[in-house]
Structures are given as C-alpha cells and as structure tokens.
Design an enzyme around this catalytic site. Sequence first.
Site, PDB file in Angstrom:
ATOM      1  N   MET A   1      23.786   9.526   3.740  1.00  0.00           N
ATOM      2  CA  MET A   1      23.777  10.795   4.428  1.00  0.00           C
ATOM      3  C   MET A   1      23.763  10.638   5.755  1.00  0.00           C
ATOM      4  O   MET A   1      24.257  11.560   6.587  1.00  0.00           O
ATOM      5  CB  MET A   1      22.084  11.468   4.061  1.00  0.00           C
TER       6      MET A   1
ATOM      7  N   PHE B   1     -12.097  -8.131  13.445  1.00  0.00           N
ATOM      8  CA  PHE B   1     -10.700  -8.320  12.525  1.00  0.00           C
ATOM      9  C   PHE B   1     -10.477  -7.322  11.710  1.00  0.00           C
ATOM     10  O   PHE B   1     -11.338  -6.870  10.973  1.00  0.00           O
ATOM     11  CB  PHE B   1     -11.359  -9.780  11.868  1.00  0.00           C
ATOM     12  N   GLN B   2      -9.276  -7.156  11.751  1.00  0.00           N
ATOM     13  CA  GLN B   2      -8.675  -6.048  10.744  1.00  0.00           C
ATOM     14  C   GLN B   2      -9.469  -4.767  11.066  1.00  0.00           C
ATOM     15  O   GLN B   2      -9.703  -3.843   9.968  1.00  0.00           O
ATOM     16  CB  GLN B   2      -8.712  -6.201   9.388  1.00  0.00           C
TER      17      GLN B   2
ATOM     18  N   GLU C   1       0.785  -1.008   0.055  1.00  0.00           N
ATOM     19  CA  GLU C   1       0.002  -0.123   0.062  1.00  0.00           C
ATOM     20  C   GLU C   1       0.894   1.274  -0.037  1.00  0.00           C
ATOM     21  O   GLU C   1       0.527   2.231  -0.663  1.00  0.00           O
ATOM     22  CB  GLU C   1      -0.818   0.209   1.270  1.00  0.00           C
TER      23      GLU C   1
ATOM     24  N   LYS D   1     -17.763  -1.564   5.539  1.00  0.00           N
ATOM     25  CA  LYS D   1     -18.068  -2.980   4.380  1.00  0.00           C
ATOM     26  C   LYS D   1     -19.473  -2.568   3.859  1.00  0.00           C
ATOM     27  O   LYS D   1     -19.781  -2.847   2.802  1.00  0.00           O
ATOM     28  CB  LYS D   1     -17.596  -3.929   4.881  1.00  0.00           C
TER      29      LYS D   1
HETATM   30  C1  TPP Z   1      12.142   6.009   6.076  1.00  0.00           C
HETATM   31  C2  TPP Z   1      13.247   6.757   6.489  1.00  0.00           C
HETATM   32  N1  TPP Z   1      13.994   6.179   7.421  1.00  0.00           N
HETATM   33  C3  TPP Z   1      15.066   6.833   7.931  1.00  0.00           C
HETATM   34  C4  TPP Z   1      15.553   7.828   7.258  1.00  0.00           C
HETATM   35  C5  TPP Z   1      16.819   8.630   7.802  1.00  0.00           C
HETATM   36  N2  TPP Z   1      17.491   8.652   6.589  1.00  0.00           N
HETATM   37  C6  TPP Z   1      17.717   9.939   5.848  1.00  0.00           C
HETATM   38  S1  TPP Z   1      18.891   9.829   4.606  1.00  0.00           S
HETATM   39  C7  TPP Z   1      19.367   8.181   4.884  1.00  0.00           C
HETATM   40  C8  TPP Z   1      20.238   7.276   4.198  1.00  0.00           C
HETATM   41  C9  TPP Z   1      19.535   7.275   2.879  1.00  0.00           C
HETATM   42  O1  TPP Z   1      20.498   6.131   2.332  1.00  0.00           O
HETATM   43  P1  TPP Z   1      20.318   5.786   0.681  1.00  0.00           P
HETATM   44  O2  TPP Z   1      18.941   5.507   0.355  1.00  0.00           O
HETATM   45  O3  TPP Z   1      21.544   4.682   0.432  1.00  0.00           O
HETATM   46  O4  TPP Z   1      20.743   7.081   0.186  1.00  0.00           O
HETATM   47  P2  TPP Z   1      22.378   7.937   0.243  1.00  0.00           P
HETATM   48  O5  TPP Z   1      22.221   8.880   1.189  1.00  0.00           O
HETATM   49  O6  TPP Z   1      23.218   6.935   0.431  1.00  0.00           O
HETATM   50  O7  TPP Z   1      22.467   8.596  -1.058  1.00  0.00           O
HETATM   51  C10 TPP Z   1      18.531   7.951   6.127  1.00  0.00           C
HETATM   52  C11 TPP Z   1      18.524   6.501   6.931  1.00  0.00           C
HETATM   53  C12 TPP Z   1      14.651   8.551   6.239  1.00  0.00           C
HETATM   54  N3  TPP Z   1      14.848   9.726   5.683  1.00  0.00           N
HETATM   55  N4  TPP Z   1      13.597   7.795   5.903  1.00  0.00           N
END
Ligand code: TPP
Length: 579
Positions: A485, A126-127, A64, A176
């Site tokens: 990042m 349920f659900q 979803e 539903k």
């Molecule tokens: C759902 C979610 N979980 C955690 C984060 C925190 N977060 C921000 S950037 C990042 C790293 C992302 O890694 P990647 O997808 O490999 O991208 P890169 O920065 O390496 O280009 C994280 C964990 C987020 N933004 N979204």
Amino acid sequence: MTRMNVEEQEKAKTKMKLNGSLMLIEALKAEGVEVIFGYPGGAVLPLYDELYKAGVFHVLTRHEQGAIHAAEGYARISGKPGVVIATSGPGATNLVTGLTDAMMDSLPLVVFTGQVATSVIGSDAFQEADVVGITMPITKHNYQVRDISELPRIIKEAFHIATTGRPGPVLIDIPKDITTAEGEFDYDQDVHLPGYQPTTQPNHWQIRRLVEAVSQSKRPVILAGAGVLHANAADELRQYAEQQRIPVVHTLLGLGGFPADHPLFLGMAGMHGTYTANMALYECDLLINIGARFDDRVTGNLNDFAPKATVAHIDIDPAEIGKNVPTKIPIVSDAKAALQELIAQQGKPADTAAWLVQLDEWKRRFPLYYEPEAGTIKPQKLIEMIYEMTNGEAIVTTDVGQHQMWAAQYYKFNRPHRWVTSGGLGTMGFGLPAAIGAQLADRSATVVSIVGDGGFQMTFQELSVIQELQLPIKIVIVNNQALGMVRQWQELFYDQRYSHSLIPNQPDFVKLAEAYGMLGLRAKTEAEAADVLKQAFAINGPVLLDFHVRADENVYPMVAPGKGLHQMVGVKACEESSQ
Ligand SMILES: Cc1ncc(C[n+]2csc(CCOP(=O)(O)OP(=O)(O)O)c2C)c(N)n1
Ligand SMILES: [Mg+2]
C-alpha cells in the site's frame, strides 16, 4: 447448624475472604470468561500462581501485542469481552497498540496489568510504568486498584463499561501487593455509575422525523457501520431496507451486516469502495447513517460529501453525531432498538424505483474490475479463489494494506461476524493473532488469516500458539515483496520513488512455517494457487500458504486523498455487461 439453601450458599461464597488473585479468578468465572490471553512477569507472579492452581484456560501468546489482538478477534466473533493479562512495565506498554486499536474499533476488552507494589509506586521501581497515565486516552475507562476492598467492584464495573453503550477497552492496573492482600469477595453487587448511563432507546419523535424524511425522499441510502454488528441488528437492517426499498452501503468494518448478494447492496464505500456505493453517497438526497462514525476513509473530502443529502445519524455514542458531518436528524440509540422502532412505525416507503434503476445500471456498468492473468497470481483472483473454496462461509482476518482492501472487495460476506480487520487504527500485524482469538471464539469455523508479507513479520511469533493449540487456521500470505500500500501511494503520488517500501528478499516463509512444525506451501501461478488451496483446506490443521502475487498490482478504484467520493480513479466501464 441450619442447612443453607443453594441461594444462601452462593451468597456465602460471594462473601468469602480471598486474596486479590483469587478474587480476580472468581470474578472472571462469574463473568463467564472462557479464555484469557496473556503473558506472565514479576508483578503478576502471584496471579499466575493462582491461575495455575485453578486450571484456568489461558493462552500464552509470544508477545503481549499478540495477546491483545487475539482478545480483539475473540471479542469481534463472540460478541463477548476479550480478557488480557500482562505484567507491569514492558508487558503493559506492549499492549498500547492493541488498546488503541480496540478503542478505535469499539471492541470490548477487559485488560489486567500488573503494577509495582503500592509502597513503591512513583519511585521508578523496577518495571514501573505509569500505565494509567499512558492508557488514559486509549481506553474507554481505566482504573488503578489501591485497596483490596475495591477490587470486586472495579472488576464488575470494568465488564459493565466494556460491554455496554459503545463497547471499548477497559484497563485495570493491579499493584502486586493487591494480588496477595486478602479481602472480602462480594461480587453479587449492582453497578452504580450515575455518570455513565448510555442511551439505548431512540427518541420517538426523532424516529418520526426520519420516517417522514424517508417517505419524502427519492434517493435515500443507508450507510451501515459496525454499530449494526455490535447491536446484533443484521436481521433488522435487512428487514428495514426491504420494507422501505432503501439501498445499503457498508463501511469497511460493517461488512457482513447486510448480505453482499442482496439486490439492495451496493458494496463498500470510501477510499477503495465501489463506484456505485460512492456515487450513491454523492447523489443521495437522504443519507441514513446507522452505527458508522463518518471516518475520513469513508467520506473522502468532507466538502464534497453527500452534498445533496439530508443526513440522519443513528449512533449509540452521542459524541459521534455531528462530529464530522452536519446532521439534521440525530438519533442516539442502539442500532437494533432504532431499527425495530423504524420498522414498527412503517411510514410510507420512499419512491425509490427510479433510483434503484439508476443504481443497478451503475452496478452493471462499473463493477469491481481487474485484468485477469493466469500465468501469475492476481491478488484479487486469489481472494476470489479463497471465497469459492470456503463457500463464502469463512471467518476472514486481515492485516492492513492492499491485501486487506482486496479481501474487503472480493470476499463477499453474506452473514455478520465473519470479518475481523483493523479499521480505525490500521494496525499491521493484527491479522494473525486476531485469527487465534476468532478461532477460539468459534471452534468449528473455517478461519482464514489473509496477511501481507510486511505485516506478517510484525507478529508471526504467534505461529507458535497456532501450532501448539493445533488451530486449523489457514494463513494466507499475499506476498508482493513489498509494503504494497505504501508502494502504491509512492507510485501514484511520489513519482515512483519507492522509498523503503520494496522488500525483494523476503525470508522463505515456507521454511519458517516448517521451523514452527507447520505445513508450508508456496504458489507462483494461478494453477499452483488452486492446487495448494485444495491441499490446505483438505487438512484439518494449520497451514501457511505463501502466494507470490503480481507485485505491481494496485487497489482500485481509489479516491485519492483530498478528493471527493465522486472523483474516483481506476473505474473501468464494463460495456459488454450493460447490454
Ligand atoms: C504498525 C504499522 N506500521 C506502518 C503502517 C503503515 N502501512 C500501511 S499499509 C503498509 C504496507 C503493508 O505491507 P504488507 O503487510 O506487505 O501489505 P500489502 O499492502 O503489501 O498488502 C504500511 C507500512 C501501518 N499501517 N501499521
Ligand atoms: Mg506486501
């Protein structure tokens, strides 16, 4: 029997007796909905049965969350509301991230969730989940339908609320039994919402004040956000900036609202903005915010934000004005209407000659910069290569992280509605499903989904959809074997303690593409990158590209958390080009 004319026939049709599921389908037809993104389950079985019989175009995503991000991508590109259906309980709760994302980034969605039957609501059936309660703070508005007679009115209102004023997601929770109950279907009704009357036209006198402020200003700057795009006001923004000779900076979400190659464009502002854009915000004497919400990633430390400026703010949402930044000239309006009025009033333009010389000097001396290195793939270079390969015309979707910032910095958007990214919520896993919606909104567009190796693994199940529908999306994994990042912040602010951010043994993404029946290509050097990009764009079908980039590369320039925009690090003076 008298013969009915066409109008009467139409009227009679809208008055017919239908069950709730058919009402929903008829309402979607009346709203001109072209595609639904969804996932079935118990509470929506009657609805899915009618969808089947009616032959509605429905995209079955594999989660979803994929459905709602696809709907966001569709809304961002088409300007029309994205429509989602999910079942009760887990189906609905899987939408929570996407709803929040759409709420933060003002994307119009109409989301239908199934619910347990009215007779058992509150019994932990349920659900069963309290979806109205859960989604109250993450929707622009939400409803639970309690009687079949309300359904047409509620759907009509939902589309109205989602798409007017500041756009946003609206959710309709449908028990539903309502999907099978019969009632009179009258969709030919006016929306009557006395408490919801967005102001779309600017106050004449506030515009006058801004015109006067501009004529007295020496160092004005426009900060343009996504409000410009929602209002389809890119032409007006350009006309106004040119008429008054005012430079423009963009927020992350606003990119494309003003042409990147325009001499008055200074780049993106904020944490990873350009030196010139950030210094313009710091040094300006008049700041005209058009459709941006002064997000903290744009302003940096508020104590140091635009310290010399009179602030004017044009926004359709009055709650945004003065929320973060004291504002002298508030203008509640649709961006297009306000810009048209500003253009029409055509005050004495500001004398910006000296200011523009200064800004040009900064642009020349402090451009975006990275150290080229051909033996590997520099991620910045990779984005530049994609930009060239697509003539800057592609729709680009991204995840969140370093690759997102490099895409924003190095893919130059000259036109609006080409850039699909998760701004306010910063949702990893957004990019791939958003690309599905974007491609369905513009079938002839070249769509490139630039994702991180981390974020890709949050929603890659949607490769199935891309393959099944043969959407010619080019999926670019910027593979730095890291949550890049996070790694960057740990390097800079946590003494290089890389706590759970390095993933040296990522799966073989090329084999993964093959498992989905899709072509996968890998590159580890710049020459290989050029080669696989050529191959990928020569194919009119989906391709997954795994680029092993320099893993230790950081995004610069950067405004460290807590710092002002004038305190960027990683700015390199480019002396040669200033001569
Ligand atoms: C759902 C979610 N979980 C955690 C984060 C925190 N977060 C921000 S950037 C990042 C790293 C992302 O890694 P990647 O997808 O490999 O991208 P890169 O920065 O390496 O280009 C994280 C964990 C987020 N933004 N979204
Ligand atoms: Mg990564």
